[in-house]
Scaffold this motif. Sequence first.
Motif, short mmCIF file in Angstrom:
data_model
loop_
_atom_site.label_atom_id
_atom_site.label_comp_id
_atom_site.label_asym_id
_atom_site.label_seq_id
_atom_site.Cartn_x
_atom_site.Cartn_y
_atom_site.Cartn_z
N ARG A 59 0.76 -0.99 0.14
CA ARG A 59 0.00 -0.07 0.10
C ARG A 59 0.83 1.42 -0.18
NH1 ARG A 59 -3.87 0.75 5.00
NH2 ARG A 59 -2.02 1.97 5.86
N ASP A 83 0.55 5.31 0.02
CA ASP A 83 -0.61 6.44 0.32
C ASP A 83 0.15 7.85 0.06
OD1 ASP A 83 -2.69 4.97 0.96
OD2 ASP A 83 -1.84 4.81 3.07
N THR A 132 0.09 12.34 -0.08
CA THR A 132 -1.14 13.24 0.15
C THR A 132 -0.21 14.64 -0.29
OG1 THR A 132 -2.16 12.16 1.87
CG2 THR A 132 -2.37 14.40 1.65
N SER A 192 -4.86 13.52 -2.40
CA SER A 192 -4.54 12.21 -1.96
C SER A 192 -4.69 11.32 -3.12
CB SER A 192 -5.13 11.79 -0.72
OG SER A 192 -6.56 11.41 -1.04
N HIS A 193 -3.57 10.55 -2.97
CA HIS A 193 -3.75 9.18 -4.19
C HIS A 193 -3.21 7.88 -3.29
CE1 HIS A 193 -3.60 12.33 -7.40
NE2 HIS A 193 -2.73 12.99 -6.50
N SER A 194 -3.83 6.79 -3.46
CA SER A 194 -3.66 5.58 -2.64
C SER A 194 -3.70 4.26 -3.89
CB SER A 194 -4.69 5.45 -1.64
OG SER A 194 -4.59 6.45 -0.81
N ALA A 240 -3.28 0.15 -3.72
CA ALA A 240 -3.18 -0.79 -2.88
C ALA A 240 -2.91 -2.12 -3.77
CB ALA A 240 -4.29 -0.88 -1.94
N TYR A 257 -6.95 1.76 -7.32
CA TYR A 257 -6.30 3.15 -7.11
C TYR A 257 -7.35 4.10 -6.41
CZ TYR A 257 -5.09 7.93 -8.37
OH TYR A 257 -5.12 9.16 -8.38
N GLU A 258 -6.92 4.72 -5.67
CA GLU A 258 -8.09 5.56 -4.95
C GLU A 258 -7.60 6.90 -5.18
OE1 GLU A 258 -9.99 4.84 -1.10
OE2 GLU A 258 -8.71 6.49 -0.45
N ARG A 298 -13.62 10.63 -1.99
CA ARG A 298 -12.96 9.30 -2.58
C ARG A 298 -13.56 8.68 -3.72
NH1 ARG A 298 -10.03 11.83 0.42
NH2 ARG A 298 -8.63 11.05 2.21
N GLY A 340 3.99 -0.89 3.60
CA GLY A 340 3.63 0.26 2.82
C GLY A 340 4.24 1.57 3.24
N THR A 371 3.60 5.83 3.51
CA THR A 371 2.90 7.18 3.50
C THR A 371 3.67 8.40 3.16
OG1 THR A 371 1.32 6.01 5.27
CG2 THR A 371 1.10 8.28 5.01
#
Length: 308
Positions: free
Chosen positions: A53, A55, A57, A67-69, A71, A92-93, A108, A303, A305
């Motif tokens: 993961r 993340d 921001t 923000s982009h995430s 997983a 992708y989020e 989101r 992950g 961050t």
Amino acid sequence: MATLVPPPPAAAAAETIKPEKVDYMDLPCPIPYEEIHREALMSLKADYFEGMRVDFTKGLNQRFSLSHSIAMGPTELPSQSAEVIKIPTANYEFGANFIDPKLMLIGRVLTDGRVNARVKCDLSENLTMKANAQLTSEPHMSHGMFNFEYKGSDYRSQFQLGNGGLLGASYIQSVTPHLSLGGEVFWAGQHRKSGLGYAARYNTDKMVASGQIASTGMVALSYVQKVSEKVSLASDLMYNYMSRDVTASFGYDYILRQCRLRGKIDSNGCTSAFLEERLSMGLNFIISAEIDHMKKDYKFGFGLTVGE
């Protein structure tokens, strides 16, 4: 010969310790009803995950950020057998956040078609409106919820309204400086079900004890002991009177200078650990591990961050 003067008695020399008088007209405001287990959840319910993961921001100004995430990892499928079935997934989020002292907007969008939104708005000094919604392409899976909270000097009251005819109300009152009692009622119109619940919370500088019971058969107990400024121990007990299911867990929360380590073990034979390491300003490394001895299921994730 000098006159011998007897020393004063110990009772007279020692100052009398008077019990602190409680002003029942100036009690503290309790925390919201749904957060009475807040400290235990922070220690026992970390954001465990499996796979990888990332993340990211990026703040555009003091109030607005993007923000982009990403997983990637297996997803467990429901199965009638004891064997755990997993399939590889990735998503992708994209998110947008607007945070103001009196207004918070969070959105989101996921690649699987889901859209999540959260709103928090202070309508007045004492009245707050919260709303959250999820839209999905799957039939009957979209939902929305409105929550109105009124904060008094020593009490809180909430009213909830959701889709499917869901109505709910809760109230919590400080009885002493350390003890608060509350109750809730709800009605699910779509399923024609109603329920009542009661809760109690006792907190000091060193410990927090909470209990909750509902007419649905659920009993929840939690206890958190603050060993020091950096170490906390937590435990909880979940009991369902209808199904006779019982789960107990014990965990720890250790905050170091550059990292935070949380872990737990429960009565189902599941052991978990979650590590957050601050590599530098705005960069954190995360490791998640979980072992279920009963199901012989092992999960590991890592992950990054980036951003604050």
